[in-house]
Design an enzyme around this catalytic site. Structure first.
Site, PDB file in Angstrom:
ATOM      1  N   ASP A  98     -15.775 108.544 -39.589  1.00  0.00           N
ATOM      2  CA  ASP A  98     -15.603 109.171 -38.397  1.00  0.00           C
ATOM      3  C   ASP A  98     -14.321 109.614 -38.076  1.00  0.00           C
ATOM      4  O   ASP A  98     -14.411 110.858 -37.661  1.00  0.00           O
ATOM      5  CB  ASP A  98     -16.158 107.903 -37.173  1.00  0.00           C
ATOM      6  N   ASP A 115     -13.363 114.085 -38.088  1.00  0.00           N
ATOM      7  CA  ASP A 115     -12.588 114.662 -37.045  1.00  0.00           C
ATOM      8  C   ASP A 115     -11.427 115.402 -37.409  1.00  0.00           C
ATOM      9  O   ASP A 115     -11.150 116.456 -37.232  1.00  0.00           O
ATOM     10  CB  ASP A 115     -12.551 113.857 -35.908  1.00  0.00           C
ATOM     11  N   LYS A 130      -9.186 100.667 -47.335  1.00  0.00           N
ATOM     12  CA  LYS A 130      -7.846  99.904 -47.030  1.00  0.00           C
ATOM     13  C   LYS A 130      -7.896  98.613 -47.666  1.00  0.00           C
ATOM     14  O   LYS A 130      -7.556  97.579 -47.274  1.00  0.00           O
ATOM     15  CB  LYS A 130      -7.813  99.836 -45.616  1.00  0.00           C
ATOM     16  N   ASP A 152      -4.924 105.834 -45.123  1.00  0.00           N
ATOM     17  CA  ASP A 152      -3.770 106.411 -44.334  1.00  0.00           C
ATOM     18  C   ASP A 152      -3.286 107.595 -45.284  1.00  0.00           C
ATOM     19  O   ASP A 152      -2.759 108.661 -44.934  1.00  0.00           O
ATOM     20  CB  ASP A 152      -2.643 105.323 -43.961  1.00  0.00           C
ATOM     21  N   TYR A 157     -19.019  99.361 -36.370  1.00  0.00           N
ATOM     22  CA  TYR A 157     -19.899  99.787 -35.307  1.00  0.00           C
ATOM     23  C   TYR A 157     -21.105  98.866 -35.249  1.00  0.00           C
ATOM     24  O   TYR A 157     -21.770  98.903 -34.105  1.00  0.00           O
ATOM     25  CB  TYR A 157     -20.203 101.325 -35.527  1.00  0.00           C
TER      26      TYR A 157
END
Length: 353
Positions: A243, A247, A186, A219, A141
């Protein structure tokens, strides 16, 4: 001593949930003899319309003066402007950087009264009480960006120092809770994730050896949040993964509208906001769920105003209202924003300070 709260209502349903949050904040402050002052400033899309910038200098000055910042939601409907400087979300990124709030805390605690609003079975919600610590001021970001008609790139960069400080914060939380920390990355694909995993392992081994540390690929974490969420205690991860995962985790509470957050750093200032968006489809219709904002106020009462008793009172009032069936449409009810706010205020008034 008076605590100054910078109030940034933002866009869409932001002003509506902000009104609810401020009513509860003032009621809790009165009950617990807290001396607070609130000052409002424009931010996001509203500020763009008024000043041509999403984060005007007057709002910046107020945020630097304040002891805490309370934010509604930012964003405009439709495609984003071509110029990133004219996007409301850029103001949010700049605000986080200005305050130096590198750790975003998102607690996930399903309330019994709202369990039927979740798409998951009740047995998947039993015992869930977790908190996600999201690194907030690094990663993709904030990385260098290149954008063209035929190609674009976003650079994801992390330093060991950035990883260390957010892992230390998350480890401190885990130490005060159930002693379990899950680091999400990851590492099988990304170089930044391999650094993240190495630094996390070293910090825990050297400084928090009593904690139980797990490493989990993002994942796999996404799947486990929906299948075995009760196994988690504190989760720590980088900016974009946090983020997305939080959610997703909001479905455990029944709705994005139920989820609060706090963003903290080294200094005294902190930023509090619900994690939902601006929801322009219900703007001005008295339908927004105020609980995410009100629970963010509870986090502010505890972390910035040093009143955990007031925070517990607010949380109990929210839980009691939901349990009594006063629920907005997003959590399978028919109450308006105003009706749910009034119910919470009534139950807050019944509690013993």
């Amino acid at each position: 001593m008076t605590s100054l709260i910078a109030v940034l209502p933002g866009d869409g349903i932001g002003p509506e949930v902000m009104r609810a949050g401020l009513r509860v904040l003032r009621a809790a402050a009165d009950r617990h003899s807290l001396d607070i002052e609130t000052r409002e400033a424009s931010f996001g899309g509203r500020a763009l319309a008024e000043t041509g910038a999403p984060f005007p200098s007057s709002t910046r000055d107020l945020c630097l003066e304040a002891d805490a910042v309370l934010l509604g939601a930012v964003g405009l409907p439709g495609p984003p402007p071509a110029d990133p400087a004219l996007r409301p979300e850029q103001g949010l990124l700049n605000l986080r950087a200005l305050l130096g709030v590198y750790a975003n805390l998102r607690p996930i605690r399903p309330l019994p009264g709202a369990s039927d609003a979740s798409p998951l079975r009740a047995d998947k919600l039993a015992g869930v009480d977790l908190i996600v610590v999201r690194e907030l001021t690094g990663g993709v970001y904030f990385g260098e960006k290149q954008e063209g008609d035929d190609a674009a790139s976003d650079l994801c960069t992390y330093s060991s120092e950035e990883v260390e400080r957010v892992v230390r914060y998350a480890a401190g939380l885990a130490r005060s809770r159930r002693g379990r920390l899950t680091s999400i990355d990851k590492a099988n694909v990304l170089a930044t994730s391999r650094l993240w995993r190495t630094v996390t392992g070293r910090v825990i081994a050297e400084e928090f050896p009593e904690l139980e540390l797990d490493h989990l690929l993002v994942d796999a974490a996404a799947m486990r949040l929906l299948t075995h969420a009760a196994q988690f205690d504190v989760l720590v991860t980088e900016n974009m993964f946090g983020d997305i995962l939080t959610d997703e985790a909001s479905v455990l509470t029944g709705s994005l509208g139920m989820a609060p957050s706090a963003s903290v750093g080294e200094g005294r200032r902190a930023l509090y906001e619900p994690i939902h968006g601006t929801a322009p489809d219900i703007e001005g219709r008295n339908l927004a769920n105020p609980c995410g904002m009100i629970l963010s106020v509870a986090m502010m009462l505890e972390l910035s105003l040093n009143s955990p008793e007031a925070a517990r009172d607010v949380e109990a009032a929210v839980a009691a209202s939901i349990a009594d069936g006063v629920r907005t449409a997003d959590i399978a009810g028919s109450a308006t924003t105003e009706q749910l706010t009034e119910a919470i205020l009534a139950r807050l008034g019944r509690s013993t300070p």
